[in-house]
Design an enzyme around this catalytic site. Structure first.
Site, mmCIF file in Angstrom:
data_model
loop_
_atom_site.group_PDB
_atom_site.id
_atom_site.type_symbol
_atom_site.label_atom_id
_atom_site.label_comp_id
_atom_site.label_asym_id
_atom_site.label_seq_id
_atom_site.Cartn_x
_atom_site.Cartn_y
_atom_site.Cartn_z
ATOM 1 N N GLY A 1 0.827 -1.198 0.000
ATOM 2 C CA GLY A 1 0.000 0.000 0.000
ATOM 3 C C GLY A 1 0.859 1.243 0.000
ATOM 4 O O GLY A 1 2.083 1.167 0.078
ATOM 5 N N GLY B 1 2.671 4.785 1.197
ATOM 6 C CA GLY B 1 3.385 5.137 2.421
ATOM 7 C C GLY B 1 2.515 5.866 3.420
ATOM 8 O O GLY B 1 2.537 5.572 4.613
ATOM 9 N N GLY C 1 1.959 2.487 5.212
ATOM 10 C CA GLY C 1 3.250 2.705 5.884
ATOM 11 C C GLY C 1 3.054 3.432 7.206
ATOM 12 O O GLY C 1 3.609 3.045 8.235
ATOM 13 N N GLU D 1 18.145 3.529 7.011
ATOM 14 C CA GLU D 1 19.139 3.582 5.927
ATOM 15 C C GLU D 1 18.597 4.587 4.909
ATOM 16 O O GLU D 1 17.575 4.325 4.280
ATOM 17 C CB GLU D 1 19.282 2.210 5.253
ATOM 18 C CG GLU D 1 19.821 1.123 6.150
ATOM 19 C CD GLU D 1 21.289 1.276 6.475
ATOM 20 O OE1 GLU D 1 21.973 2.107 5.825
ATOM 21 O OE2 GLU D 1 21.761 0.591 7.388
ATOM 22 N N CYS E 1 21.823 4.481 -3.389
ATOM 23 C CA CYS E 1 22.033 5.415 -2.273
ATOM 24 C C CYS E 1 23.510 5.719 -2.051
ATOM 25 O O CYS E 1 23.865 6.795 -1.606
ATOM 26 C CB CYS E 1 21.402 4.854 -1.015
ATOM 27 S SG CYS E 1 21.867 3.145 -0.728
HETATM 28 P P1 NAD Z 1 10.679 6.956 0.114
HETATM 29 O O1 NAD Z 1 11.130 7.442 1.433
HETATM 30 O O2 NAD Z 1 9.772 7.815 -0.671
HETATM 31 O O3 NAD Z 1 9.902 5.567 0.270
HETATM 32 C C1 NAD Z 1 10.478 4.475 0.942
HETATM 33 C C2 NAD Z 1 9.369 3.665 1.584
HETATM 34 O O4 NAD Z 1 8.746 4.464 2.586
HETATM 35 C C3 NAD Z 1 8.267 3.252 0.601
HETATM 36 O O5 NAD Z 1 7.831 1.955 0.926
HETATM 37 C C4 NAD Z 1 7.174 4.265 0.896
HETATM 38 O O6 NAD Z 1 5.877 3.803 0.587
HETATM 39 C C5 NAD Z 1 7.342 4.446 2.396
HETATM 40 N N1 NAD Z 1 6.782 5.704 2.904
HETATM 41 C C6 NAD Z 1 6.679 6.886 2.262
HETATM 42 N N2 NAD Z 1 6.070 7.794 3.061
HETATM 43 C C7 NAD Z 1 5.797 7.173 4.242
HETATM 44 C C8 NAD Z 1 5.184 7.570 5.455
HETATM 45 N N3 NAD Z 1 4.697 8.807 5.629
HETATM 46 N N4 NAD Z 1 5.079 6.667 6.455
HETATM 47 C C9 NAD Z 1 5.552 5.411 6.298
HETATM 48 N N5 NAD Z 1 6.120 4.960 5.158
HETATM 49 C C10 NAD Z 1 6.261 5.834 4.142
HETATM 50 O O7 NAD Z 1 11.989 6.568 -0.698
HETATM 51 P P2 NAD Z 1 12.067 6.001 -2.185
HETATM 52 O O8 NAD Z 1 11.823 7.156 -3.090
HETATM 53 O O9 NAD Z 1 11.260 4.783 -2.331
HETATM 54 O O10 NAD Z 1 13.597 5.546 -2.268
HETATM 55 C C11 NAD Z 1 14.623 6.389 -2.614
HETATM 56 C C12 NAD Z 1 15.395 6.849 -1.404
HETATM 57 O O11 NAD Z 1 15.868 5.735 -0.662
HETATM 58 C C13 NAD Z 1 16.628 7.640 -1.755
HETATM 59 O O12 NAD Z 1 16.705 8.782 -0.937
HETATM 60 C C14 NAD Z 1 17.778 6.697 -1.446
HETATM 61 O O13 NAD Z 1 18.977 7.308 -1.149
HETATM 62 C C15 NAD Z 1 17.236 5.934 -0.303
HETATM 63 N N6 NAD Z 1 17.913 4.639 -0.171
HETATM 64 C C16 NAD Z 1 18.781 4.445 0.864
HETATM 65 C C17 NAD Z 1 19.465 3.251 0.976
HETATM 66 C C18 NAD Z 1 20.422 3.015 2.105
HETATM 67 O O14 NAD Z 1 20.705 1.866 2.371
HETATM 68 N N7 NAD Z 1 20.922 4.019 2.758
HETATM 69 C C19 NAD Z 1 19.266 2.249 0.057
HETATM 70 C C20 NAD Z 1 18.386 2.479 -0.986
HETATM 71 C C21 NAD Z 1 17.701 3.681 -1.076
#
Ligand code: NAD
Length: 471
Positions: free
Chosen positions: A200, A202, A206, A244, A278
């Site tokens: 679903g 975020g 989430g 992360e 990332c």
């Molecule tokens: P995002 O934060 O938009 O989403 C990540 C997850 O969080 C998704 O499942 C999303 O549905 C959920 N989410 C979003 N809003 C939420 C809320 N209010 N409450 C709870 N859950 C919520 O990130 P993205 O766009 O999917 O991924 C890209 C980002 O991830 C980049 O910034 C990247 O650097 C980072 N990333 C970090 C690592 C690491 O290991 N450090 C690895 C991969 C990606």
């Protein structure tokens, strides 16, 4: 089209009849799957199932946990081709790389835990105390789209190994590999309720997961923006968090380095998965008197990276995962031009022959100012900033001059000098002279890049509470 209108709760596939979310193919923009836009109710059912399963799973034997992880490992190997193609279509990573990384790495990580677990000290002696490492409880796992299965495996394998139960909310942009994972786990001896999958958005699914009082830990990978929300809400009931998040990693090329090898290594890292990584080395720091030569080498290297169909074996640079991500990256490229950086290669226009799908040209900017937005903010696309520096001290200051601290690289003809500079970088990992990626090394960030570590024993310890018995 793959209609996945179901969630996996308490060992059963539960049909979903509500709104769905379209999943798009990165290379064509077409809708290839539909998944549930679940909300609070489904999440609460899954959390209740995980909570019910916790007592028994927390007391399961190590042999039982190892057996399940062996079955998972076999399933990941067996379905590797399907996993690679699924993620290649969703995320845009070229199939050859997706086979090795998106499908191969999850199996490798599972194997590293299988090797480590028999010797992991779940109890140890300290003076007259027995120190016990106990599972933290129900864990909420929230994951992003760029390495969608790898990031899930890094959480659920150590969580299950620790004796925790799990509710997974995968990325709604690339959710299909999580369904393959649930199918594999459904075929193992894992008791019902230990692993649950709810798909679903975020802000609904989430949000309900991260705020639920019965969830004792949130393990999150994603943007720093969402990480902030999680850290704030976790404070309300003192949940444990492992975050992360983003990065803006620097590749520091010292004056005595082999410039050709260093530029090539930096470009290959920066463009991996079209920059949707990332740890991408997106800032290349070069001695000012070598700036122009470094830019020429970078332009020559990206000229070989023409974007193409990710399903073709020879493609090295695929599209981005979504229209939103493509538009965001193109806006950053336009911003770089507005900020006065020199456009060395690429640019904001769509690559020729890639009318459909979410393609962006590999782009290099020269003469980038360290405090400009393109040098400070995570772009998450195939964009490299070349930043000139005057001396080693300034290079270290620039490298450490963003709020992030996830990765980095140092290049020098003198390994000791490179290690000394690496030791001054405020970042969770540093690649010294192109050292190889190591799945046994701890992975995580300083500052805005994260809290906690994944991989190996460090990843397992995140899911364990410490109890001491005074005897
Ligand atoms: P995002 O934060 O938009 O989403 C990540 C997850 O969080 C998704 O499942 C999303 O549905 C959920 N989410 C979003 N809003 C939420 C809320 N209010 N409450 C709870 N859950 C919520 O990130 P993205 O766009 O999917 O991924 C890209 C980002 O991830 C980049 O910034 C990247 O650097 C980072 N990333 C970090 C690592 C690491 O290991 N450090 C690895 C991969 C990606």
């Amino acid at each position: 089209m793959n209609i996945l209108s179901k969630n996996y709760i308490n060992g059963q596939w539960i049909d979903w009849n509500g709104d769905t979310i379209d999943v798009h193919e990165a290379g064509t923009g077409e809708v290839i799957a539909k998944v549930p836009a679940s909300g609070r109710e489904e999440m609460e059912q899954a959390i209740a199932a995980a909570d019910d399963a916790f007592e028994s799973w927390s007391e399961s034997s190590l042999e039982q946990r190892i057996k399940v992880l062996e079955q998972l490992h076999a399933g990941l190997k067996e379905r590797g081709g399907e996993i690679a193609e699924t993620i290649c279509r969703e995320v845009g990573m070229p199939i050859k790389l997706a086979t090795g990384i998106q499908a191969g790495l999850p199996a490798t990580i599972t194997k590293t835990y299988l090797k480590m677990l028999p010797d992991f000290p779940f109890t140890e002696q300290s003076g007259n105390s027995e120190v016990q490492y106990a599972p933290v409880g129900v864990v909420g796992c929230v994951t992003p789209w760029n390495y969608p299965l790898h990031q899930v495996i890094l959480k659920i394998v150590p969580a299950i190994a620790a004796g925790c139960t799990v509710v997974l909310k995968p990325s709604e942009i690339a959710p299909q590999s999580a369904y393959i994972l649930a199918e594999i786990l459904d075929g193992t001896d894992l008791p019902k309720g230990v692993f649950n999958l709810v798909c679903g958005p975020g802000h609904t699914a989430g949000d309900s997961l991260i705020k639920h009082p019965d969830v004792r830990m949130v393990s999150f990978t994603g943007s720093t923006r969402t990480g902030h929300l999680i850290a704030h809400s976790a404070a309300d009931d003192f949940k444990r968090i492992a975050l992360e998040m983003g990065g803006k990693s620097a590749s520091v090329i010292l004056p005595d380095a082999d410039l050709g090898a260093a530029v090539k290594g930096t470009i290959n890292n920066c463009l991996l998965n079209s920059g949707q990584t990332c740890t991408a080395l997106t800032r290349m720091l070069v001695p000012a008197d070598k700036h122009d030569e470094a830019c020429e080498l970078a332009a020559a290297a990206v000229a070989k990276m023409t974007p193409g169909n990710p399903l073709e074996e020879t493609t090295r640079l695929g599209p981005l995962a979504s229209a939103q991500q493509r538009d965001r990256v193109v806006d950053y490229i336009k911003l770089g031009i507005e900020e006065g950086a020199t456009l060395v290669a690429g640019g904001p226009d769509a690559p020729e022959g890639c009318e459909k799908g979410y393609f962006v040209k590999a782009t290099v900017f020269g003469n980038v100012k360290p405090d400009s937005r393109i040098a400070q903010e995570e772009i998450f696309g195939p964009v490299l900033s070349v930043i000139p520096y005057s001396d080693e001290k300034e290079a270290i200051r620039i490298a450490n001059g963003t709020p992030y601290g996830l990765s980095g690289a140092v290049w020098s003809a003198d390994q000791d000098r490179a290690k000394k500079v690496a030791g001054k970088l405020r970042t969770g990992q540093v690649f010294v002279n192109g050292g190889a990626f190591n799945p046994l090394a701890p992975f995580g960030g300083f500052g805005y890049s994260g809290i906690g570590r994944e991989f190996g024993k460090w990843g397992l310890e995140e899911f364990l509470e410490v109890r001491s018995l005074q005897l």
